[in-house]
Scaffold this motif. Structure first.
Motif, short mmCIF file in Angstrom:
data_model
loop_
_atom_site.label_atom_id
_atom_site.label_comp_id
_atom_site.label_asym_id
_atom_site.label_seq_id
_atom_site.Cartn_x
_atom_site.Cartn_y
_atom_site.Cartn_z
N PHE B 11 0.99 -1.09 -0.04
CA PHE B 11 0.01 0.07 -0.09
C PHE B 11 0.82 1.22 -0.12
O PHE B 11 1.85 1.22 0.33
CB PHE B 11 -1.01 -0.05 1.21
N THR B 12 0.16 2.40 -0.51
CA THR B 12 0.76 3.81 -0.36
C THR B 12 -0.23 4.45 0.21
O THR B 12 -1.45 4.12 0.61
CB THR B 12 1.12 4.28 -1.67
N TYR B 13 0.21 5.74 0.83
CA TYR B 13 -0.79 6.56 1.53
C TYR B 13 -0.54 8.01 0.88
O TYR B 13 0.48 8.44 0.47
CB TYR B 13 -0.40 6.70 2.98
N SER B 14 -1.87 8.55 0.39
CA SER B 14 -1.98 9.88 -0.12
C SER B 14 -2.30 10.75 0.91
O SER B 14 -3.20 10.81 1.30
CB SER B 14 -3.21 9.81 -1.44
N HIS B 15 -1.55 11.53 1.33
CA HIS B 15 -1.88 12.76 1.95
C HIS B 15 -2.71 13.75 1.66
O HIS B 15 -3.90 13.98 2.28
CB HIS B 15 -0.32 13.52 2.21
N TYR B 20 -5.45 5.34 2.05
CA TYR B 20 -4.75 4.26 1.41
C TYR B 20 -4.73 3.99 0.16
O TYR B 20 -6.17 3.72 -0.27
CB TYR B 20 -4.67 3.15 2.67
N ARG B 21 -3.92 3.72 -0.44
CA ARG B 21 -3.94 3.10 -2.06
C ARG B 21 -3.52 1.78 -2.02
O ARG B 21 -2.28 1.62 -1.65
CB ARG B 21 -3.55 3.98 -2.85
N VAL B 29 -7.92 2.31 -1.03
CA VAL B 29 -8.78 0.94 -0.24
C VAL B 29 -10.02 1.55 0.51
O VAL B 29 -9.87 2.71 0.99
CB VAL B 29 -7.60 0.78 0.99
N VAL B 34 -10.48 -0.50 5.88
CA VAL B 34 -9.49 -0.10 6.83
C VAL B 34 -10.03 -0.12 8.15
O VAL B 34 -9.38 -0.59 9.14
CB VAL B 34 -9.09 1.79 6.50
N LEU B 84 -2.81 3.96 12.11
CA LEU B 84 -4.09 3.87 10.94
C LEU B 84 -4.56 4.99 10.73
O LEU B 84 -4.53 5.27 9.69
CB LEU B 84 -5.10 2.77 11.52
N GLY B 87 -1.93 7.43 8.54
CA GLY B 87 -1.60 6.88 7.22
C GLY B 87 -0.36 6.03 7.06
O GLY B 87 0.33 5.73 6.35
N GLY B 88 -0.22 5.50 8.44
CA GLY B 88 1.02 4.56 8.56
C GLY B 88 1.98 5.03 9.51
O GLY B 88 2.12 6.12 9.86
#
Lengths: 64, 220
Positions: B11-15, B20-21, B29, B34, B84, B87-88
């Motif tokens: 996964f990546t995270y879009s600020h 989450y993507r 996601v 989530v 969570l 964004g991780g």
């Protein structure tokens, strides 16, 4: 013969840790070990398809 | 504070989207998944609390050991919830860590009172012990929702509404949901309702009191 289940006690065994406010302030500090433990706990407990969710990298960092 | 050992993620995270993507599909996601992940983790934490309490009740562990185990699961569940919502692990800021420490400190304050009541006999070693202990695991849900709320406010969202979770709803949650869009930070917090740590409600956010853009959050 069935094994007997342990019976609940009237009171817990031993003395409590007598936490002071300062003790709790210290316990609340997040250490590297705390992060590592929580990260592993998440990976072990989350649904398999999502166990790496918290290891996500930021999209901008990848040019995403 | 060092980040956890870098692990490969799917996964990546879009600020900008605060989402989450899935790196393989490029799709966000769904927020429901989530929340499902958090529920599974908090269920496990609540299970640890029940297990420790069972062992305490039959004398397999002493009270001090129970306090140590409860402290560990409070930290695990609260940290997972904060991460969570943020964004991780790699996205958490120093301010996020400070905020998490305050959440943990609050829980440890409650835990101190719990231990004192066990020692004095006010808290019986019966089924109420396990149920009460499990709340410390489930308390992470309110933390994740509050983290989400905090970051959306920081991002400039102006309004919020309570969306009912997929569970039985207490009257407090029904009332909060019926209020629809309200200025952000004004609706009751998750966990403050009669259903307490069992609450599965979520917040939705918008720039306007008409909910513009909120529908996109789940559809994306």
């Amino acid at each position: 013969m069935m094994a007997a289940h342990p019976q609940p006690l009237k009171r817990p065994r031993g003395q409590p840790i007598r936490w002071t406010d300062r003790d709790l302030d210290r316990l609340a500090v997040i250490t590297d070990a705390d992060i590592a433990h929580a990260a592993q706990f998440f990976r072990d407990s989350a649904p398999p398809a999502l166990r790496t969710l918290l290891d996500a990298t930021e999209e901008d960092a990848l040019g995403g | 504070m060092a980040e956890p050992r870098v692990a490969a993620s799917d996964f990546t995270y879009s600020h900008p989207a605060r989402r989450y993507r899935d790196a393989a599909t490029g799709r966000f996601v769904p927020q429901g998944r989530v929340h499902d992940a958090l529920d599974a983790v908090l269920d496990a934490a609540a299970g640890r609390a029940r297990d420790a309490s069972q062992r305490l009740a039959v004398g397999q562990i002493a009270l001090a050991q129970w306090q140590r185990e409860m402290t560990a699961l409070v930290k695990d569940s609260q940290l997972a919830a904060v991460a969570l919502g943020g964004g991780g692990w790699h996205q958490l800021s120093a301010a996020d860590h400070a905020w998490a420490e305050q959440r943990i400190r609050d829980q440890l304050g409650y835990l101190r009172g719990f231990a004192e009541q066990l020692d004095s006999g006010v808290q019986c070693l019966d089924g109420t012990l396990e149920a009460r202990a499990a709340m410390y695991g489930n308390a992470g849900r309110a933390t994740q929702r509050e983290m989400d709320r905090r970051l959306n406010a920081q991002a400039g969202q102006q309004f919020e509404r309570r969306a009912l979770g997929p569970a039985d709803h207490c009257p407090d949650c029904l009332d909060a949901a019926a209020r629809d869009w309200q200025p952000i930070g004004t609706l009751p917090r998750i966990g403050d309702s009669a259903c307490a740590t069992n609450c599965r409600c979520v917040f939705e956010f918008s720039m306007t009191d008409a909910g513009d853009g909120a529908a996109d959050q789940e559809a994306a």
